[in-house]
Write a protein that holds these residues in place. Structure first.
Motif, short mmCIF file in Angstrom:
data_model
loop_
_atom_site.label_atom_id
_atom_site.label_comp_id
_atom_site.label_asym_id
_atom_site.label_seq_id
_atom_site.Cartn_x
_atom_site.Cartn_y
_atom_site.Cartn_z
N GLU A 139 -12.30 -4.22 8.64
CA GLU A 139 -11.27 -3.24 8.97
C GLU A 139 -10.08 -3.36 8.01
OE1 GLU A 139 -10.94 -0.75 11.24
OE2 GLU A 139 -13.10 -0.98 11.52
N ARG A 140 -9.68 -4.59 7.73
CA ARG A 140 -8.56 -4.77 6.81
C ARG A 140 -8.87 -4.24 5.41
NH1 ARG A 140 -4.48 -8.42 7.79
NH2 ARG A 140 -3.76 -7.68 5.75
N ARG A 144 -7.00 -1.18 3.66
CA ARG A 144 -6.33 -1.39 2.39
C ARG A 144 -6.77 -0.35 1.36
NH1 ARG A 144 -8.07 -5.97 1.68
NH2 ARG A 144 -6.45 -7.12 2.80
N ARG A 247 -0.08 1.86 11.12
CA ARG A 247 -0.17 0.49 11.60
C ARG A 247 1.20 -0.06 11.98
NH1 ARG A 247 -3.58 0.13 7.12
NH2 ARG A 247 -1.94 -0.90 5.93
#
Length: 259
Positions: A139-140, A144, A247
């Motif tokens: 997910e990161r 990104r 986020r």
């Protein structure tokens, strides 16, 4: 007979002088009338120019008001979108936590029914940790990459908008200089008109004023077209909330922060 001839000659000369005087007076009256007509026309043109300037200023004021409204709507929309994104993230995190807790409880219940308890528990925890870290890393990485793509697209759009704005400003500056030069020409022609002594001079000055006003009107149309184009472009801007703002709504650049 000589006396009669001399009298006739004198009368003829007097008649000719009188006729010349009448013709000169008529010519003077005609010149004065033409000068009055031209002065009236110049005054009417000055009034029309003043009215056009007033309309232009009113139109520009309306455009500024509309632009302020659009900017306010954009900021409000960005705030709402950021708040909604934060709320979605909070709800998603809460649901994910609840799901993981329920799954953990189910696993514990299943492990309690089997032997050896400690081995199954260790295996389950290791599996959950591995899956959790893998999912988190995935997910990161996706977030990104998405943020990077969005940033590149936003930078390209911003650079293109800046180039267009710079070009428009340069065109407006050029047209403004031309308008100022025409204003000087009109002012000079009006002075010539007031000081004109002959009909030809007055007509030449009138033509110069008319031509300068025609060019001014054309330049004004070009200026209005450029300003309207820029106004429509700003009005039709698309506002996209970046992944970073989704986020973290308090991150730099979110919630209308220009710093």
């Amino acid at each position: 007979m000589r006396v009669d001839s001399s009298i006739i000659t004198s009368l003829s000369e007097l008649r000719a002088i009188e006729q010349q005087r009448i013709a000169d007076e008529r010519a003077a009256v005609d010149r004065e009338r033409a000068a009055q007509v031209e002065a009236k026309r110049a005054a009417e043109q000055a009034i029309r120019d003043a009215e056009e300037k007033k309309l232009r200023e009113e139109r520009e004021a309306l455009m500024r008001i509309e632009q302020a409204r659009v900017d306010a709507e954009r900021e409000a929309r960005m705030r709402v979108e950021s708040a909604e994104a934060a709320e979605r993230m909070r709800l998603q995190a809460a649901l994910e936590q609840q799901r993981m807790q329920e799954e953990s409880e189910l696993r514990r219940a299943e492990i309690a029914k089997k032997r050896p308890t400690w081995m199954l528990a260790v295996t389950g925890l290791a599996l959950v940790a591995t899956l959790g870290f893998g999912y988190f890393a995935y997910e990161r990485n996706e977030a990104r990459q998405e943020a990077e793509r969005a940033k590149i697209a936003a930078d390209n759009d911003k650079r293109e908008a800046q180039d267009d704005a710079a070009q428009s400003r340069a065109e407006l500056d050029k047209l403004t200089l031309q308008m100022e030069e025409l204003d000087k020409q009109v002012e000079q022609a009006q002075k010539v008109l007031l000081a004109a002594q002959t009909k030809a001079d007055r007509e030449a000055a009138g033509r110069a004023i008319a031509e300068a006003n025609r060019q001014r009107a054309e330049i004004k149309k070009q200026q209005d077209a450029i300003k309207l184009k820029e106004w429509k472009k700003k009005r039709n801007e698309k506002f996209v909330v970046s992944e970073e703002c989704k986020r973290n709504p308090l991150a730099p650049g979110c919630l209308g922060d220009s710093k």
